[in-house]
Design a protein around this motif. Structure first.
Motif, PDB file in Angstrom:
ATOM      1  N   ARG A   4      40.070  34.421  77.262  1.00  0.00           N
ATOM      2  CA  ARG A   4      40.390  33.000  77.124  1.00  0.00           C
ATOM      3  C   ARG A   4      41.530  32.787  76.131  1.00  0.00           C
ATOM      4  O   ARG A   4      41.569  33.392  75.052  1.00  0.00           O
ATOM      5  N   ARG A  36      42.214  27.384  78.617  1.00  0.00           N
ATOM      6  CA  ARG A  36      41.438  26.175  78.399  1.00  0.00           C
ATOM      7  C   ARG A  36      42.239  25.246  77.486  1.00  0.00           C
ATOM      8  O   ARG A  36      42.826  25.700  76.496  1.00  0.00           O
ATOM      9  N   THR A  63      42.306  24.786  82.611  1.00  0.00           N
ATOM     10  CA  THR A  63      41.043  24.053  82.701  1.00  0.00           C
ATOM     11  C   THR A  63      40.869  23.191  81.466  1.00  0.00           C
ATOM     12  O   THR A  63      41.032  23.689  80.335  1.00  0.00           O
ATOM     13  N   LEU A  74      39.137  21.347  78.381  1.00  0.00           N
ATOM     14  CA  LEU A  74      37.983  21.576  77.518  1.00  0.00           C
ATOM     15  C   LEU A  74      37.558  20.208  76.992  1.00  0.00           C
ATOM     16  O   LEU A  74      38.206  19.624  76.129  1.00  0.00           O
TER      17      LEU A  74
END
Length: 329
Positions: free
Chosen positions: A4, A37, A62, A64
């Motif tokens: 990540r 993220r 994506t 968060l």
């Protein structure tokens, strides 16, 4: 499983989206090799806006989603959301040394994007698109530093082949004074340009709250929160860009668009003076100067003989270098 990368850049109508946009460009660089993220505290909505969600999706990242009533609470929630193997990116000017230390204690590596350098950094990597050197920053010995316009993060459409240009006429200008425009410079510059030459066509890039009061003029088009492809179209059809000395100049340079640039906040001053000294753009000075001074500079900037070829910066070649930096963390 991809590691990540958690990228945080706060944004809102009231504070602008410049940091967020460039951070999404970085996310797009990294998204093939990392699970990106994106966190962002939006003080206007207390949630990530639909506009931001669109940029996150474009970057193949994506969101968060963190709940907090103010930035202090969001700071704490952000730290709690981190995993020990995360690489964290912070892009805004208010992350104190203490907050950096706290974030770094909860993750694998910390990357700070900063152009102001008014505090000590404990990050593993510090990056800036400004023409600054390591000695301009207060850094730990272990901190790796990368500075200069070639380290700009640009969205993919800006890196496509740029058009050839004529240098004998200024008939179309693209104007952008920032997504928030706190000093209402957009309207002021439009008025001055109209006084100088009422026949020039103006394409205005503006945030949703920026005031534009010349909407009855058919030679003025206002485009709010344009995506990268639309901005590229506007840059490629223009003869001159009028901007503050900021990331938007780097985007214009990538399209080979001549620029007239000025400054109105502290973090623009260093890149302005460097760019003016090295002939990157026509220098407009402080955009907060009185009308007579600014009118005279704008009049000069519209003269074909004052059009300055942008610096030949190879933005595309640094993209792989930036990815490799993250792979090494």
């Amino acid at each position: 499983m991809k590691r990540r990368v958690v990228l945080r850049a706060d944004a809102a109508r009231s504070i602008g989206f410049g940091h967020f946009v460039r951070t999404m460009a970085l996310a797009a660089y990294l998204s093939r090799d990392f699970d990106c993220r994106v966190a962002s505290f939006n003080p206007d909505l207390l949630r990530i806006s639909d506009y931001q969600l669109g940029l996150i999706a474009e970057a193949s990242a994506t969101p968060l989603h963190l709940e907090a009533a103010d930035r202090d609470a969001y700071d704490a929630a952000f730290v709690e959301s981190l995993d020990p193997e995360d690489i964290v990116v912070l892009d805004n000017y208010y992350y104190t040394t203490e907050y950096q230390q706290l974030v770094r204690s909860r993750c694998r590596a910390l990357v700070c994007i900063d152009d102001v350098h008014d505090r000590h950094f404990v990050a593993d990597v510090v990056m800036t698109f400004c023409p600054l050197k390591r000695d301009d920053f207060s850094l730990e010995e272990y901190t790796r530093f990368f500075g200069g316009p070639e380290w700009s993060f640009l969205r993919a459409p800006f890196l496509t082949p740029s058009p050839s240009r004529s240098r004998d006429y200024v008939g179309r200008v693209v104007l952008a004074m920032g997504g928030a425009d706190p000093f209402r410079l957009t309207d002021r510059v439009i008025s001055l340009l109209r006084e100088i030459n009422a026949d020039i066509h103006l394409n205005i890039l503006a945030g949703p709250t920026v005031s534009v009061s010349h909407l009855d003029d058919p030679r003025i088009q206002v485009i709010r929160q344009a995506d990268a492809r639309r901005i590229v179209e506007l840059f490629d059809s223009a003869d001159l860009g009028i901007f503050p000395a900021s990331t938007v100049c780097m985007e214009a340079f990538a399209r080979r668009l001549p620029v007239a640039a000025g400054h109105y906040v502290d973090n623009q001053v260093e890149i302005y003076h460097y760019g003016a000294e090295h002939g990157w753009f026509f220098p407009l000075g402080s955009l907060l100067d009185d009308d007579d001074a600014l009118r005279q500079r704008l009049s000069c900037a519209l003269s074909p003989e004052c059009l300055i070829s942008p610096p030949p910066v190879d933005f595309a070649s640094r993209r792989n270098d930036i990815i490799d930096i993250f792979k090494s963390l």
